[in-house]
Design a protein around this motif. Structure first.
Motif, PDB file in Angstrom:
ATOM      1  N   THR A  70      -6.159  -7.391   5.268  1.00 31.31           N
ATOM      2  CA  THR A  70      -6.215  -6.587   6.483  1.00 31.31           C
ATOM      3  C   THR A  70      -5.276  -5.409   6.272  1.00 31.31           C
ATOM      4  O   THR A  70      -4.289  -5.513   5.533  1.00 31.31           O
ATOM      5  CB  THR A  70      -5.775  -7.386   7.727  1.00 31.31           C
ATOM      6  OG1 THR A  70      -4.461  -7.880   7.520  1.00 31.31           O
ATOM      7  CG2 THR A  70      -6.739  -8.533   8.011  1.00 31.31           C
ATOM      8  N   PHE A  71      -5.591  -4.293   6.904  1.00 32.15           N
ATOM      9  CA  PHE A  71      -4.741  -3.114   6.767  1.00 32.15           C
ATOM     10  C   PHE A  71      -5.016  -2.146   7.904  1.00 32.15           C
ATOM     11  O   PHE A  71      -6.016  -2.262   8.618  1.00 32.15           O
ATOM     12  CB  PHE A  71      -4.945  -2.421   5.413  1.00 32.15           C
ATOM     13  CG  PHE A  71      -6.306  -1.809   5.237  1.00 32.15           C
ATOM     14  CD1 PHE A  71      -6.545  -0.490   5.576  1.00 32.15           C
ATOM     15  CD2 PHE A  71      -7.350  -2.561   4.720  1.00 32.15           C
ATOM     16  CE1 PHE A  71      -7.805   0.074   5.404  1.00 32.15           C
ATOM     17  CE2 PHE A  71      -8.608  -2.008   4.546  1.00 32.15           C
ATOM     18  CZ  PHE A  71      -8.836  -0.683   4.894  1.00 32.15           C
ATOM     19  N   SER A 116      -3.323   7.622   3.463  1.00 28.94           N
ATOM     20  CA  SER A 116      -2.426   6.467   3.424  1.00 28.94           C
ATOM     21  C   SER A 116      -2.954   5.288   4.238  1.00 28.94           C
ATOM     22  O   SER A 116      -3.650   5.463   5.231  1.00 28.94           O
ATOM     23  CB  SER A 116      -1.038   6.852   3.933  1.00 28.94           C
ATOM     24  OG  SER A 116      -1.114   7.290   5.270  1.00 28.94           O
ATOM     25  N   VAL A 117      -2.593   4.103   3.757  1.00 30.03           N
ATOM     26  CA  VAL A 117      -2.840   2.849   4.467  1.00 30.03           C
ATOM     27  C   VAL A 117      -1.531   2.069   4.450  1.00 30.03           C
ATOM     28  O   VAL A 117      -0.721   2.208   3.529  1.00 30.03           O
ATOM     29  CB  VAL A 117      -3.977   2.003   3.844  1.00 30.03           C
ATOM     30  CG1 VAL A 117      -5.305   2.698   3.963  1.00 30.03           C
ATOM     31  CG2 VAL A 117      -3.693   1.663   2.401  1.00 30.03           C
ATOM     32  N   SER A 118      -1.303   1.275   5.479  1.00 28.20           N
ATOM     33  CA  SER A 118      -0.099   0.461   5.513  1.00 28.20           C
ATOM     34  C   SER A 118      -0.394  -0.850   6.225  1.00 28.20           C
ATOM     35  O   SER A 118      -1.536  -1.116   6.600  1.00 28.20           O
ATOM     36  CB  SER A 118       1.050   1.208   6.195  1.00 28.20           C
ATOM     37  OG  SER A 118       0.750   1.407   7.551  1.00 28.20           O
ATOM     38  N   ASN A 119       0.654  -1.645   6.385  1.00 33.20           N
ATOM     39  CA  ASN A 119       0.516  -2.951   7.027  1.00 33.20           C
ATOM     40  C   ASN A 119      -0.563  -3.783   6.319  1.00 33.20           C
ATOM     41  O   ASN A 119      -1.324  -4.495   6.952  1.00 33.20           O
ATOM     42  CB  ASN A 119       0.220  -2.788   8.522  1.00 33.20           C
ATOM     43  CG  ASN A 119       0.439  -4.061   9.284  1.00 33.20           C
ATOM     44  OD1 ASN A 119       1.237  -4.910   8.893  1.00 33.20           O
ATOM     45  ND2 ASN A 119      -0.295  -4.224  10.363  1.00 33.20           N
ATOM     46  N   ILE A 120      -0.609  -3.666   4.980  1.00 34.35           N
ATOM     47  CA  ILE A 120      -1.593  -4.411   4.197  1.00 34.35           C
ATOM     48  C   ILE A 120      -1.085  -5.837   3.995  1.00 34.35           C
ATOM     49  O   ILE A 120       0.015  -6.040   3.471  1.00 34.35           O
ATOM     50  CB  ILE A 120      -1.830  -3.762   2.816  1.00 34.35           C
ATOM     51  CG1 ILE A 120      -2.294  -2.315   2.960  1.00 34.35           C
ATOM     52  CG2 ILE A 120      -2.848  -4.583   2.014  1.00 34.35           C
ATOM     53  CD1 ILE A 120      -2.296  -1.537   1.643  1.00 34.35           C
ATOM     54  N   THR A 166      -1.728 -17.229  -2.636  1.00 33.94           N
ATOM     55  CA  THR A 166      -0.520 -16.422  -2.624  1.00 33.94           C
ATOM     56  C   THR A 166      -0.744 -15.264  -1.669  1.00 33.94           C
ATOM     57  O   THR A 166      -1.814 -14.643  -1.674  1.00 33.94           O
ATOM     58  CB  THR A 166      -0.206 -15.884  -4.038  1.00 33.94           C
ATOM     59  OG1 THR A 166      -0.083 -16.998  -4.929  1.00 33.94           O
ATOM     60  CG2 THR A 166       1.076 -15.082  -4.053  1.00 33.94           C
ATOM     61  N   THR A 167       0.254 -14.980  -0.840  1.00 34.63           N
ATOM     62  CA  THR A 167       0.151 -13.869   0.099  1.00 34.63           C
ATOM     63  C   THR A 167       1.111 -12.759  -0.299  1.00 34.63           C
ATOM     64  O   THR A 167       2.182 -13.007  -0.858  1.00 34.63           O
ATOM     65  CB  THR A 167       0.459 -14.315   1.550  1.00 34.63           C
ATOM     66  OG1 THR A 167       1.780 -14.853   1.593  1.00 34.63           O
ATOM     67  CG2 THR A 167      -0.536 -15.338   2.034  1.00 34.63           C
ATOM     68  N   TYR A 168       0.695 -11.560  -0.017  1.00 31.73           N
ATOM     69  CA  TYR A 168       1.503 -10.359  -0.218  1.00 31.73           C
ATOM     70  C   TYR A 168       1.439  -9.600   1.103  1.00 31.73           C
ATOM     71  O   TYR A 168       0.355  -9.208   1.534  1.00 31.73           O
ATOM     72  CB  TYR A 168       0.933  -9.504  -1.351  1.00 31.73           C
ATOM     73  CG  TYR A 168       0.902 -10.227  -2.678  1.00 31.73           C
ATOM     74  CD1 TYR A 168       1.970 -10.125  -3.562  1.00 31.73           C
ATOM     75  CD2 TYR A 168      -0.183 -11.018  -3.038  1.00 31.73           C
ATOM     76  CE1 TYR A 168       1.948 -10.787  -4.785  1.00 31.73           C
ATOM     77  CE2 TYR A 168      -0.214 -11.682  -4.263  1.00 31.73           C
ATOM     78  CZ  TYR A 168       0.857 -11.558  -5.123  1.00 31.73           C
ATOM     79  OH  TYR A 168       0.828 -12.217  -6.324  1.00 31.73           O
ATOM     80  N   ASN A 169       2.594  -9.426   1.740  1.00 34.19           N
ATOM     81  CA  ASN A 169       2.620  -8.855   3.082  1.00 34.19           C
ATOM     82  C   ASN A 169       3.285  -7.489   3.133  1.00 34.19           C
ATOM     83  O   ASN A 169       4.146  -7.171   2.321  1.00 34.19           O
ATOM     84  CB  ASN A 169       3.343  -9.803   4.046  1.00 34.19           C
ATOM     85  CG  ASN A 169       2.592 -11.110   4.197  1.00 34.19           C
ATOM     86  OD1 ASN A 169       1.396 -11.119   4.424  1.00 34.19           O
ATOM     87  ND2 ASN A 169       3.299 -12.209   4.046  1.00 34.19           N
ATOM     88  N   ASP A 170       2.846  -6.718   4.120  1.00 29.10           N
ATOM     89  CA  ASP A 170       3.412  -5.404   4.442  1.00 29.10           C
ATOM     90  C   ASP A 170       3.387  -4.443   3.254  1.00 29.10           C
ATOM     91  O   ASP A 170       4.341  -3.715   2.999  1.00 29.10           O
ATOM     92  CB  ASP A 170       4.825  -5.546   5.004  1.00 29.10           C
ATOM     93  CG  ASP A 170       5.227  -4.340   5.831  1.00 29.10           C
ATOM     94  OD1 ASP A 170       4.317  -3.663   6.381  1.00 29.10           O
ATOM     95  OD2 ASP A 170       6.434  -4.049   5.914  1.00 29.10           O
ATOM     96  N   LEU A 171       2.281  -4.456   2.519  1.00 33.20           N
ATOM     97  CA  LEU A 171       2.097  -3.518   1.416  1.00 33.20           C
ATOM     98  C   LEU A 171       1.676  -2.162   1.975  1.00 33.20           C
ATOM     99  O   LEU A 171       1.157  -2.060   3.086  1.00 33.20           O
ATOM    100  CB  LEU A 171       1.020  -4.032   0.460  1.00 33.20           C
ATOM    101  CG  LEU A 171       1.233  -5.426  -0.124  1.00 33.20           C
ATOM    102  CD1 LEU A 171      -0.007  -5.855  -0.908  1.00 33.20           C
ATOM    103  CD2 LEU A 171       2.474  -5.458  -0.992  1.00 33.20           C
TER     104      LEU A 171
END
Length: 138
Positions: free
Chosen positions: A38-39, A46-50, A96-101
């Protein structure tokens, strides 16, 4: 009349502000793994909150990884340079999670995004899922 006012208030509260983009969801699923994200679009480039989930489903001792595919303003494809791995293997419940990319480019726009899932082996394979909606800022 009070019930009508309450119902109207509920609608107003849940409606996003004019021009605000809803959070996007993209994913790619194969027999060997899954990547979903999600993003938020935050500007023309730009994109954030990935928030990214990567899950290794294969029972083959080969981890999976994900990265993002994007199309610039001329609709030429490019990819993000970082591979994000999951080494859990053989289990759809582990991931595995990766947050706030965040991701941005300079000098161009990002028109669409997709997520790619790959098996870390000679000859891949890699598979992109469906693309996001068009960036409302581009």
């Amino acid at each position: 009349m009070a019930a009508a006012a309450v119902a109207l208030s509920a609608i107003v509260v849940t409606t996003p502000p004019a021009g605000a983009a809803a959070q996007e969801f993209i994913y790619s699923a194969q027999d060997y793994g899954y990547a979903g994200a999600t993003f938020d679009w935050t500007g023309p480039s730009s994109v954030s909150n990935i928030d990214l989930i990567v899950s290794d489903w294969g029972c083959d001792a080969k981890p999976v990884y994900a990265y993002f595919l994007f199309y610039n303003g001329s609709l030429h494809p490019d990819t993000t340079p970082t591979h994000r791995y999951d080494h859990s293997g053989c289990d759809k419940e582990d991931y595995t999670t990766y947050n706030d990319l965040k991701w941005s480019i300079s000098g161009d726009t990002i028109t669409y995004m997709g997520v790619v899932i790959c098996r870390d082996a000679a000859n891949g394979p890699c598979q992109v899922g469906g693309l996001s909606g068009r960036n409302p800022y581009a």
